[in-house]
Design a protein around this motif. Structure first.
Motif, mmCIF file in Angstrom:
data_model
loop_
_atom_site.group_PDB
_atom_site.id
_atom_site.type_symbol
_atom_site.label_atom_id
_atom_site.label_comp_id
_atom_site.label_asym_id
_atom_site.label_seq_id
_atom_site.Cartn_x
_atom_site.Cartn_y
_atom_site.Cartn_z
ATOM 1 N N ILE A 1 -3.779 6.814 0.311
ATOM 2 C CA ILE A 1 -4.717 6.346 -0.714
ATOM 3 C C ILE A 1 -6.036 7.088 -0.528
ATOM 4 O O ILE A 1 -6.654 7.013 0.542
ATOM 5 C CB ILE A 1 -4.962 4.828 -0.636
ATOM 6 C CG1 ILE A 1 -3.644 4.055 -0.686
ATOM 7 C CG2 ILE A 1 -5.881 4.389 -1.770
ATOM 8 C CD1 ILE A 1 -3.805 2.552 -0.503
ATOM 9 N N ASP A 2 -6.448 7.815 -1.548
ATOM 10 C CA ASP A 2 -7.769 8.446 -1.568
ATOM 11 C C ASP A 2 -8.695 7.523 -2.342
ATOM 12 O O ASP A 2 -8.553 7.367 -3.558
ATOM 13 C CB ASP A 2 -7.692 9.819 -2.231
ATOM 14 C CG ASP A 2 -6.929 10.821 -1.373
ATOM 15 O OD1 ASP A 2 -7.559 11.406 -0.469
ATOM 16 O OD2 ASP A 2 -5.719 10.992 -1.596
ATOM 17 N N ARG A 3 -9.650 6.916 -1.643
ATOM 18 C CA ARG A 3 -10.451 5.845 -2.235
ATOM 19 C C ARG A 3 -11.813 6.334 -2.735
ATOM 20 O O ARG A 3 -12.398 7.284 -2.215
ATOM 21 C CB ARG A 3 -10.670 4.734 -1.214
ATOM 22 C CG ARG A 3 -9.400 3.995 -0.825
ATOM 23 C CD ARG A 3 -9.721 2.578 -0.359
ATOM 24 N NE ARG A 3 -8.558 1.893 0.183
ATOM 25 C CZ ARG A 3 -7.687 1.215 -0.559
ATOM 26 N NH1 ARG A 3 -7.844 1.131 -1.866
ATOM 27 N NH2 ARG A 3 -6.650 0.623 0.013
ATOM 28 N N ASP A 4 -12.270 5.582 -3.738
ATOM 29 C CA ASP A 4 -13.641 5.680 -4.240
ATOM 30 C C ASP A 4 -14.015 7.083 -4.688
ATOM 31 O O ASP A 4 -15.115 7.581 -4.415
ATOM 32 C CB ASP A 4 -14.630 5.169 -3.189
ATOM 33 C CG ASP A 4 -14.453 3.675 -2.929
ATOM 34 O OD1 ASP A 4 -14.195 2.932 -3.894
ATOM 35 O OD2 ASP A 4 -14.572 3.258 -1.755
ATOM 36 N N ASP B 1 -9.267 4.951 -7.178
ATOM 37 C CA ASP B 1 -8.429 5.238 -6.012
ATOM 38 C C ASP B 1 -7.156 5.923 -6.498
ATOM 39 O O ASP B 1 -6.564 5.503 -7.508
ATOM 40 C CB ASP B 1 -8.038 3.950 -5.279
ATOM 41 C CG ASP B 1 -9.226 3.210 -4.675
ATOM 42 O OD1 ASP B 1 -10.322 3.801 -4.581
ATOM 43 O OD2 ASP B 1 -9.052 2.034 -4.308
ATOM 44 N N THR C 1 0.837 -1.194 0.000
ATOM 45 C CA THR C 1 0.000 0.000 0.000
ATOM 46 C C THR C 1 0.875 1.247 0.000
ATOM 47 O O THR C 1 1.924 1.298 0.650
ATOM 48 C CB THR C 1 -0.928 0.041 1.238
ATOM 49 O OG1 THR C 1 -0.141 -0.084 2.423
ATOM 50 C CG2 THR C 1 -1.941 -1.086 1.179
ATOM 51 N N ASP D 1 -4.001 -2.780 -4.851
ATOM 52 C CA ASP D 1 -3.228 -1.699 -4.234
ATOM 53 C C ASP D 1 -1.744 -1.823 -4.560
ATOM 54 O O ASP D 1 -1.023 -0.829 -4.562
ATOM 55 C CB ASP D 1 -3.410 -1.719 -2.720
ATOM 56 C CG ASP D 1 -4.750 -1.150 -2.261
ATOM 57 O OD1 ASP D 1 -5.477 -0.589 -3.105
ATOM 58 O OD2 ASP D 1 -5.062 -1.272 -1.065
ATOM 59 N N ARG E 1 -15.619 4.456 -10.103
ATOM 60 C CA ARG E 1 -14.841 4.834 -8.933
ATOM 61 C C ARG E 1 -13.361 4.602 -9.211
ATOM 62 O O ARG E 1 -12.996 3.678 -9.954
ATOM 63 C CB ARG E 1 -15.245 3.990 -7.709
ATOM 64 C CG ARG E 1 -16.702 4.155 -7.288
ATOM 65 C CD ARG E 1 -16.964 5.548 -6.701
ATOM 66 N NE ARG E 1 -18.321 5.661 -6.186
ATOM 67 C CZ ARG E 1 -19.366 6.010 -6.928
ATOM 68 N NH1 ARG E 1 -19.209 6.275 -8.215
ATOM 69 N NH2 ARG E 1 -20.571 6.114 -6.386
ATOM 70 N N HIS F 1 -3.311 6.835 -5.423
ATOM 71 C CA HIS F 1 -2.242 6.402 -4.526
ATOM 72 C C HIS F 1 -1.079 7.391 -4.643
ATOM 73 O O HIS F 1 -0.557 7.608 -5.745
ATOM 74 C CB HIS F 1 -1.755 5.008 -4.908
ATOM 75 C CG HIS F 1 -2.849 3.989 -5.042
ATOM 76 N ND1 HIS F 1 -2.995 2.922 -4.186
ATOM 77 C CD2 HIS F 1 -3.856 3.865 -5.966
ATOM 78 C CE1 HIS F 1 -4.038 2.185 -4.553
ATOM 79 N NE2 HIS F 1 -4.573 2.734 -5.631
ATOM 80 N N LYS G 1 -10.937 -2.853 -8.309
ATOM 81 C CA LYS G 1 -9.672 -2.156 -8.121
ATOM 82 C C LYS G 1 -9.034 -2.462 -6.777
ATOM 83 O O LYS G 1 -7.833 -2.286 -6.604
ATOM 84 C CB LYS G 1 -9.892 -0.644 -8.238
ATOM 85 C CG LYS G 1 -10.883 -0.087 -7.231
ATOM 86 C CD LYS G 1 -11.099 1.410 -7.455
ATOM 87 C CE LYS G 1 -12.244 1.936 -6.606
ATOM 88 N NZ LYS G 1 -12.101 1.705 -5.174
ATOM 89 N N HIS G 2 -9.854 -2.927 -5.818
ATOM 90 C CA HIS G 2 -9.362 -3.117 -4.454
ATOM 91 C C HIS G 2 -10.108 -4.270 -3.809
ATOM 92 O O HIS G 2 -11.329 -4.251 -3.700
ATOM 93 C CB HIS G 2 -9.580 -1.838 -3.644
ATOM 94 C CG HIS G 2 -9.301 -1.972 -2.181
ATOM 95 N ND1 HIS G 2 -8.086 -2.414 -1.695
ATOM 96 C CD2 HIS G 2 -10.075 -1.736 -1.085
ATOM 97 C CE1 HIS G 2 -8.124 -2.421 -0.371
ATOM 98 N NE2 HIS G 2 -9.329 -2.036 0.028
#
Length: 313
Positions: free
Chosen positions: A58-61, A73, A54, A109, A71, A75, A100-101
């Motif tokens: 991480i800014d997700r969604d 993410d 990781t 990730d 959506r 990184h 994606k995750h």
């Protein structure tokens, strides 16, 4: 090649899987199946856990469109960087599954972390799935994500003019379709393949025949796809820099696709394409090789990104 690039490559090349793990990967039945995925990730996950999969931040969604699958993410290193290349990854899944995750696993990730290790911004994205969404929805979703990134990625330290999009398996076919110009929202859509610095197509198929019922392609392309759905003619015409790969243990369908690509590229351009043979790996472990068996794909892929983005400055 800069001194920094040479030092990075030397460090990355030391990350190799033990020979017995490569032997176990090679011994797996190459047919694309849930069993292959489970066995492959069982072998690779301990190495990713040791290396760390990781990114620091991480800014997700983040929403790039209206559909629940729109959506992505982002990184990053979280250190206030600016003007970095942006490496976007489009997952596979036979057009009907994938994400994606996957919490608690390296998928995917690890790709964002790999990008951040090189000093870039990493992006992983989801897209609409078949059978509810058919061709060319995948290319349209890649275009929509690129459109969002060009508008917003500078706020995360990325350069909107240094976007490289990569896809694996079905994801490679969506990226190929986008790079071939099949993802425009309409005649006036300003974001097409010219909106990216390059594309990497990893274990894809570029000519679409009539799929048999039950095959993943059937759900996405339909029972009788016409020649317009095949991205290869557009790939042969595009000015976007392209990198292709095929894994040593990819099934025959993907080997044949790579061979036909080489022949038609030679006919068109008088040379062969930029093609990486991912030694020791299968359809699933191609992406899983990043960081933990870096010489297989990571080194040539990073070299491609640096070449087409002019990085490091």
């Amino acid at each position: 090649m800069t001194e920094q690039t040479q030092q990075t490559e030397q460090a990355q090349q030391t990350r190799q899987l033990p020979p017995d793990v490569i032997a176990q990967l090679k011994a797996l039945d190459p047919a694309v199946s849930p069993e292959l995925a489970q066995a492959t990730w069982a072998l690779l996950t301990p190495f990713h856990e040791k290396a760390g999969y990781t990114a620091p931040k991480i800014d997700r969604d983040l929403r790039y469109g209206d559909d629940p699958r729109h959506r992505l993410d982002v990184h990053t290193a979280g250190n206030g960087q600016a003007g970095a290349p942006v490496f976007v990854f489009v997952h596979g899944g036979g057009f009907v599954r994938g994400d994606k995750h996957v919490p608690g696993t390296p998928q995917y990730d690890l790709v964002g972390a790999w990008a951040v290790r090189h000093g870039w911004v990493g992006v992983t994205m989801t897209y609409r799935l078949a059978p509810e969404h058919t061709w060319p929805s995948g290319a349209q979703d890649v275009a929509a994500a690129v459109r969002w990134l060009r508008a917003h990625i500078a706020g995360y330290g990325g350069d909107p003019d240094k976007i490289v999009v990569a896809g694996n398996s079905a994801g490679a076919m969506h990226v190929a379709s986008f790079a071939a110009g099949q993802g425009a929202a309409g005649p006036a859509d300003p974001v097409g393949p010219g909106g990216i610095a390059g594309a990497a197509l990893l274990s894809g198929i570029y000519e679409i025949g009539a799929p048999r019922p039950g095959e993943p392609e059937h759900a996405y392309y339909g029972p009788n796809p016409g020649p317009e759905v095949s991205p290869l003619p557009g790939l042969l015409r595009t000015t976007v820099p392209l990198l292709f790969s095929v894994a040593e243990r990819d099934p025959g369908l993907f080997q044949e696709a790579a061979a036909r690509l080489v022949g038609k590229w030679l006919d068109r351009h008088g040379t062969v394409p930029d093609l990486v043979w991912v030694e020791g790996h299968n359809h699933m472990s191609t992406i899983g090789s990043l960081t933990v068996d870096e010489a297989a794909l990571g080194v040539p892929l990073a070299r491609f990104v640096e070449r087409v983005t002019g990085w490091p400055r």
